[in-house]
Design a protein around this motif. Structure first.
Motif, PDB file in Angstrom:
ATOM      1  N   VAL A 115      54.738  50.059  18.434  1.00  0.00           N
ATOM      2  CA  VAL A 115      55.674  51.064  18.925  1.00  0.00           C
ATOM      3  C   VAL A 115      55.299  51.459  20.357  1.00  0.00           C
ATOM      4  O   VAL A 115      54.129  51.698  20.662  1.00  0.00           O
ATOM      5  CB  VAL A 115      55.655  52.311  18.013  1.00  0.00           C
ATOM      6  N   THR A 116      56.297  51.503  21.226  1.00  0.00           N
ATOM      7  CA  THR A 116      56.034  51.824  22.625  1.00  0.00           C
ATOM      8  C   THR A 116      55.545  53.261  22.763  1.00  0.00           C
ATOM      9  O   THR A 116      56.204  54.195  22.286  1.00  0.00           O
ATOM     10  CB  THR A 116      57.305  51.635  23.471  1.00  0.00           C
ATOM     11  N   PRO A 117      54.398  53.468  23.403  1.00  0.00           N
ATOM     12  CA  PRO A 117      53.877  54.832  23.553  1.00  0.00           C
ATOM     13  C   PRO A 117      54.683  55.620  24.584  1.00  0.00           C
ATOM     14  O   PRO A 117      55.428  55.040  25.386  1.00  0.00           O
ATOM     15  CB  PRO A 117      52.448  54.596  24.033  1.00  0.00           C
ATOM     16  N   LYS A 118      54.536  56.924  24.559  1.00  0.00           N
ATOM     17  CA  LYS A 118      55.195  57.765  25.551  1.00  0.00           C
ATOM     18  C   LYS A 118      54.564  57.531  26.924  1.00  0.00           C
ATOM     19  O   LYS A 118      53.374  57.292  27.050  1.00  0.00           O
ATOM     20  CB  LYS A 118      55.074  59.232  25.152  1.00  0.00           C
ATOM     21  N   ARG A 119      55.411  57.654  27.943  1.00  0.00           N
ATOM     22  CA  ARG A 119      54.978  57.320  29.305  1.00  0.00           C
ATOM     23  C   ARG A 119      53.764  58.127  29.735  1.00  0.00           C
ATOM     24  O   ARG A 119      52.843  57.583  30.355  1.00  0.00           O
ATOM     25  CB  ARG A 119      56.139  57.556  30.292  1.00  0.00           C
ATOM     26  N   HIS A 120      53.707  59.404  29.408  1.00  0.00           N
ATOM     27  CA  HIS A 120      52.613  60.238  29.905  1.00  0.00           C
ATOM     28  C   HIS A 120      51.282  59.929  29.218  1.00  0.00           C
ATOM     29  O   HIS A 120      50.238  60.421  29.655  1.00  0.00           O
ATOM     30  CB  HIS A 120      52.962  61.738  29.761  1.00  0.00           C
ATOM     31  N   MET A 169      54.347  43.222  40.041  1.00  0.00           N
ATOM     32  CA  MET A 169      54.801  44.594  39.825  1.00  0.00           C
ATOM     33  C   MET A 169      53.671  45.543  40.164  1.00  0.00           C
ATOM     34  O   MET A 169      52.566  45.425  39.662  1.00  0.00           O
ATOM     35  CB  MET A 169      55.222  44.787  38.368  1.00  0.00           C
ATOM     36  N   THR A 170      53.943  46.509  41.057  1.00  0.00           N
ATOM     37  CA  THR A 170      52.926  47.475  41.431  1.00  0.00           C
ATOM     38  C   THR A 170      53.335  48.890  41.077  1.00  0.00           C
ATOM     39  O   THR A 170      52.492  49.748  40.883  1.00  0.00           O
ATOM     40  CB  THR A 170      52.643  47.391  42.939  1.00  0.00           C
ATOM     41  N   ASP A 171      54.607  49.178  41.009  1.00  0.00           N
ATOM     42  CA  ASP A 171      55.063  50.509  40.671  1.00  0.00           C
ATOM     43  C   ASP A 171      54.843  50.766  39.183  1.00  0.00           C
ATOM     44  O   ASP A 171      55.275  50.002  38.325  1.00  0.00           O
ATOM     45  CB  ASP A 171      56.546  50.647  41.014  1.00  0.00           C
ATOM     46  N   GLN A 172      54.189  51.876  38.852  1.00  0.00           N
ATOM     47  CA  GLN A 172      53.823  52.124  37.464  1.00  0.00           C
ATOM     48  C   GLN A 172      55.031  52.374  36.569  1.00  0.00           C
ATOM     49  O   GLN A 172      55.032  51.992  35.395  1.00  0.00           O
ATOM     50  CB  GLN A 172      52.841  53.298  37.395  1.00  0.00           C
ATOM     51  N   ASP A 173      56.059  52.988  37.101  1.00  0.00           N
ATOM     52  CA  ASP A 173      57.259  53.187  36.283  1.00  0.00           C
ATOM     53  C   ASP A 173      57.912  51.848  35.945  1.00  0.00           C
ATOM     54  O   ASP A 173      58.436  51.648  34.842  1.00  0.00           O
ATOM     55  CB  ASP A 173      58.251  54.084  37.022  1.00  0.00           C
ATOM     56  N   THR A 174      57.895  50.917  36.893  1.00  0.00           N
ATOM     57  CA  THR A 174      58.448  49.588  36.630  1.00  0.00           C
ATOM     58  C   THR A 174      57.596  48.857  35.608  1.00  0.00           C
ATOM     59  O   THR A 174      58.115  48.145  34.745  1.00  0.00           O
ATOM     60  CB  THR A 174      58.528  48.777  37.939  1.00  0.00           C
ATOM     61  N   ARG A 175      56.288  49.034  35.694  1.00  0.00           N
ATOM     62  CA  ARG A 175      55.408  48.439  34.696  1.00  0.00           C
ATOM     63  C   ARG A 175      55.709  48.996  33.301  1.00  0.00           C
ATOM     64  O   ARG A 175      55.696  48.260  32.310  1.00  0.00           O
ATOM     65  CB  ARG A 175      53.938  48.700  35.061  1.00  0.00           C
ATOM     66  N   TYR A 176      55.965  50.267  33.262  1.00  0.00           N
ATOM     67  CA  TYR A 176      56.271  50.869  31.961  1.00  0.00           C
ATOM     68  C   TYR A 176      57.559  50.267  31.378  1.00  0.00           C
ATOM     69  O   TYR A 176      57.661  50.062  30.171  1.00  0.00           O
ATOM     70  CB  TYR A 176      56.410  52.385  32.087  1.00  0.00           C
TER      71      TYR A 176
END
Length: 501
Positions: free
Chosen positions: A40-45, A1-8
């Motif tokens: 708890v999953t942190p916010k993406r930003h 996985m290289t795309d950061q949104d996919t990693r998230y």
């Protein structure tokens, strides 16, 4: 996985398949974690992604105390890749930077120290010193929490140059002092002593079909150096190791699976191990060699997905999910054993192996070093010459020379083991003409092996797959389609496990 949104998304779903493949850090807490962290999953930003734990540490983040990101399996890329970065990571894992510095690492890779620094930093976000430092921190934590060794001894055993450097690193990585880190673990868990050894959990990702691995190790075990004991599903593999600073005896347990089937397949986790080391500085190296032997850094999800798509292999993959391709604890030892076979290897151990100062059950020797075998091969040749000369003198009526001739024959008898490629291979390994260390270029190693007289293509393929850990090797003969790439080594293990040829 290289795309950061996919990693998230992998972080959001706590997907353990990607533990060790990347790390994420939370800017608001200053902590970095593995993707499967239960917090708890942190916010993406607020999230940043890193290729290595060292890169996260270098950016000022400390390890999460809940998910212990420094303890995850290594990225499968480092064992599969043949480029400079992959080779460098294998060497760093083996402790080369601690023993020989960045200069030694660069020499083994055939590049300048500046080039190695640039390539690692560009791809991984950390140079060799930072990567080695992260590894030392993990080793220190293991020793602090599993042994009763004094803190000063642990500092040097983990590879630190000074106690101050050790203290500073532990504070930076874990946001606590070594004493506090040790106190956080209940005393009942610190069971290791010089006599009891160091208990470890060797983590792996995904399913692990331990039964097939232990079956193979049992079939190949060389008496005096290795043993496999216990019933299927609950076996223990033990062996001796020659290490940079001393020797070791290691034991790894096969975790029990479904008792009704006698299976050793389980859905992830670890293998329990115990290490007895004459010098604790060898801990990192011993662990990495066990990880290569048991193929613990593999990505079974990627392997099974590719091979399971093939109609011929699909039922085999379904029957043995997580089947691994075992490597070698000592690549040079494996090369010798591949050439001579098990029975001859046992004779070599008895004749030339170094006896342990304190034998442990049936484990009595270290496998002989290539230099010892090379010297023995040279002596065997000289002994054979002396024997011929003595016999000639006896035949010509030299009288009382028969006693000397008899001694020559006795001296030359062990040399029969060196008829064939063994002597040449041992000499090539001893003088560096053939290199099989974790950082060697696999194609270069194969070319060097091809130059050894008497080595056939099948034996070289076995050495490449096991000693060099190449996941995509095919020996001459089997009909293996390209669609099985880059996991053809694993495909052949499936075929062998199913008794197909």
């Amino acid at each position: 996985m290289t795309d950061q949104d996919t990693r998230y998304e992998a972080v959001r779903s706590r997907d353990a398949r990607f533990d060790g493949e990347f790390f994420f850090a939370v800017e608001t807490t200053g902590i970095y974690c593995r993707p499967s962290c239960p917090a708890v999953t942190p916010k993406r930003h607020n999230v940043r992604f890193f290729a290595t734990a060292a890169a996260a540490q270098g950016s000022g983040f400390r390890a999460c105390r809940r998910c212990r990101p420094d303890a995850v399996p290594g990225s499968a890329d480092w064992n599969a890749r043949a480029d400079v970065v992959g080779r460098a990571m294998r060497l760093i894992g083996d402790g080369i930077v601690d023993r020989e510095g960045v200069t030694g690492l660069a020499v083994r890779l055939g590049y300048s120290a500046r080039q190695v620094q640039r390539q690692l930093t560009a791809e991984l976000g950390a140079g060799p010193v930072a990567l080695a430092r992260a590894q030392r921190a993990h080793t220190a934590r293991v020793l602090l929490q599993t042994t009763g060794l004094p803190v000063t001894e642990i500092a040097f055993a983990a590879g630190f140059a000074s106690v101050r450097q050790f203290n500073d690193t532990v504070r930076t990585v874990y946001a606590t002092t070594p004493t506090e880190l040790r106190a956080a673990v209940r005393a009942t868990r610190r069971t290791a002593t010089p006599s009891a050894g160091i208990p470890l959990r060797l983590a792996h990702r995904g399913p692990y079909h331990a039964g097939a691995v232990f079956d193979l190790l049992r079939r190949e075990a060389v008496a005096g150096v290795e043993e496999v004991s216990g019933p299927p599903g609950g076996r223990t593999y033990r062996r001796t190791l020659r290490l940079p600073y001393g020797t070791g005896i290691v034991a790894v347990d096969e975790r029990a699976g479904d008792p009704g089937r006698g299976s050793a397949v389980h859905p992830g986790g670890w293998l329990d191990a115990r290490l007895h080391l004459t010098d604790p500085r060898d801990l990192t190296t011993a662990v990495q060699r066990l990880r290569r032997l048991f193929d613990l850094d593999s990505d079974p999800y990627a392997v099974d997905e590719r091979l399971g798509a093939d109609p011929r292999l699909a039922p085999l993959v379904a029957a043995r999910p997580g089947l691994r391709a075992p490597g070698a604890a000592d690549p040079e030892e494996y090369a010798v054993r591949a050439v001579v076979g098990r029975a001859a290897a046992e004779r070599l151990v008895r004749a030339y192996g170094k006896a342990l100062d304190a034998p442990c059950g049936t484990l009595t020797h270290l496998f002989p070093e290539p230099a010892v075998l090379a010297q023995a091969a040279s002596g065997a040749g000289a002994g054979a010459g002396a024997e011929s000369e003595s016999e000639s003198e006896s035949e010509s009526g030299s009288g009382s020379e028969s006693g000397s001739g008899s001694r020559s024959r006795c001296r030359s008898e062990p040399g029969s083991a060196f008829d064939g490629p063994l002597g040449v291979l041992a000499t090539a390994l001893a003088d560096g003409t053939v290199r099989l260390d974790p950082g060697v270029d696999r194609d270069d190693a194969q070319e060097a092996l091809l130059a050894v007289p008497g080595l056939d293509a099948r034996t070289i393929a076995e050495i490449r797959a096991r000693a060099l850990g190449d996941p995509d090797v095919v020996p001459p003969g089997p009909d293996v389609p390209d669609t099985w790439r880059p996991w053809r080594t694993y495909a052949l293990h499936h075929l062998r496990a199913a008794e197909e040829r």
